[in-house]
Design a protein around this motif. Structure first.
Motif, mmCIF file in Angstrom:
data_model
loop_
_atom_site.group_PDB
_atom_site.id
_atom_site.type_symbol
_atom_site.label_atom_id
_atom_site.label_comp_id
_atom_site.label_asym_id
_atom_site.label_seq_id
_atom_site.Cartn_x
_atom_site.Cartn_y
_atom_site.Cartn_z
ATOM 1 N N ILE A 132 8.304 5.091 3.390
ATOM 2 C CA ILE A 132 8.828 4.102 4.753
ATOM 3 C C ILE A 132 10.321 4.487 4.759
ATOM 4 C CG2 ILE A 132 9.565 1.721 5.464
ATOM 5 C CD1 ILE A 132 6.360 2.300 5.119
ATOM 6 N N TYR A 133 11.097 4.695 3.999
ATOM 7 C CA TYR A 133 12.596 4.869 4.377
ATOM 8 C C TYR A 133 12.529 6.656 4.819
ATOM 9 C CZ TYR A 133 17.346 6.348 3.608
ATOM 10 O OH TYR A 133 18.719 6.818 3.424
ATOM 11 N N LEU A 134 12.025 7.443 4.231
ATOM 12 C CA LEU A 134 11.820 8.846 4.698
ATOM 13 C C LEU A 134 11.276 8.857 5.943
ATOM 14 C CD1 LEU A 134 11.165 10.529 1.318
ATOM 15 C CD2 LEU A 134 13.401 10.474 2.612
ATOM 16 N N TRP A 135 10.431 8.027 6.143
ATOM 17 C CA TRP A 135 9.655 8.171 7.558
ATOM 18 C C TRP A 135 10.768 7.638 8.651
ATOM 19 C CZ3 TRP A 135 8.471 4.570 11.595
ATOM 20 C CH2 TRP A 135 7.693 5.164 12.625
ATOM 21 N N LEU A 136 11.385 6.435 8.251
ATOM 22 C CA LEU A 136 12.385 5.764 9.359
ATOM 23 C C LEU A 136 13.505 6.901 9.611
ATOM 24 C CD1 LEU A 136 12.491 2.377 7.915
ATOM 25 C CD2 LEU A 136 11.770 2.982 10.121
ATOM 26 N N SER A 152 13.168 10.350 9.377
ATOM 27 C CA SER A 152 12.650 11.667 9.891
ATOM 28 C C SER A 152 12.783 11.528 11.658
ATOM 29 C CB SER A 152 11.181 11.711 9.629
ATOM 30 O OG SER A 152 10.426 10.703 10.261
ATOM 31 N N LYS A 153 12.682 12.991 11.987
ATOM 32 C CA LYS A 153 12.801 13.043 13.455
ATOM 33 C C LYS A 153 11.366 12.334 14.031
ATOM 34 C CE LYS A 153 12.663 16.378 16.869
ATOM 35 N NZ LYS A 153 12.503 17.988 17.254
ATOM 36 N N ILE A 154 10.329 12.218 13.578
ATOM 37 C CA ILE A 154 9.185 11.614 13.818
ATOM 38 C C ILE A 154 9.146 10.122 13.802
ATOM 39 C CG2 ILE A 154 6.660 10.969 13.593
ATOM 40 C CD1 ILE A 154 6.624 14.056 12.328
ATOM 41 N N LYS A 198 0.842 -1.212 -0.243
ATOM 42 C CA LYS A 198 0.012 -0.002 -0.266
ATOM 43 C C LYS A 198 0.807 1.415 -0.025
ATOM 44 C CE LYS A 198 -4.048 -2.014 2.328
ATOM 45 N NZ LYS A 198 -4.766 -1.898 3.424
ATOM 46 N N ILE A 199 2.129 1.141 0.320
ATOM 47 C CA ILE A 199 2.546 2.549 0.411
ATOM 48 C C ILE A 199 4.353 1.905 -0.167
ATOM 49 C CG2 ILE A 199 3.596 1.585 2.857
ATOM 50 C CD1 ILE A 199 3.177 4.608 3.453
ATOM 51 N N SER A 211 1.729 2.598 14.286
ATOM 52 C CA SER A 211 0.877 2.778 13.268
ATOM 53 C C SER A 211 0.762 4.255 13.163
ATOM 54 C CB SER A 211 -0.652 2.399 13.880
ATOM 55 O OG SER A 211 -0.825 3.322 14.875
ATOM 56 N N PHE A 212 0.657 4.508 11.850
ATOM 57 C CA PHE A 212 0.344 5.960 11.229
ATOM 58 C C PHE A 212 -0.398 6.026 10.064
ATOM 59 C CE2 PHE A 212 4.363 4.161 9.551
ATOM 60 C CZ PHE A 212 3.981 4.030 8.074
#
Length: 134
Positions: A40-44, A46-48, A34-35, A74-75
């Motif tokens: 996923i990489y950029l989220w991992l 990221s600061k968040i 789905k993504i 979850s996000f």
């Protein structure tokens, strides 16, 4: 992604990579339906994302991320149309990051080769300036 000791260091495997690992201290994310992996990489990285990973770590002497802990993250995923509209930008960001990493490696290697020669007097700064200008 590193999952034991130093936590949350992500690496995105490219199709051109000859990639192999056998370390049990890594977590491999793959086959997302789905993504895109770029999100996923950029989220991992990221600061968040890093804060989320820190919130689920276990252990004190040897910190670790568990599969169960990762499954609990979850996000909200934006609609496919929105993901598609930003996908080119995400890919461009990652390409720029990879290009910057290659430049850093080249500059580091150049520094590591030149510094001993400068320190020993084998090469002088004035000689470098002349060679660079020519």
């Amino acid at each position: 992604m590193t999952s034991v000791g130093t936590l949350g260091v992500a690496y995105r495997v490219r199709k051109s990579d000859k990639f192999y690992f056998k370390d049990g201290n890594l977590t491999w994310f793959k086959d997302f339906k789905k993504i895109p992996s770029s999100i996923i990489y950029l989220w991992l990285i990221s600061k968040i994302g890093q804060e989320e990973l820190q919130s689920i770590k276990i252990g004190s002497t040897q910190e670790a991320l568990t599969i169960e802990g990762l499954k609990g993250i979850s996000f909200r995923i934006p609609p496919k149309e929105r993901i598609d509209s930003y996908q080119i930008e995400f890919d461009n960001i990652i390409k720029k990051m990879e290009s910057n990493q290659e430049t850093i490696q080249t500059l580091t290697q150049t520094r590591d080769n030149l510094l001993p020669k400068l320190m020993s007097g084998e090469v002088r700064v004035s000689e470098l300036n002349t060679k660079i200008i020519k």
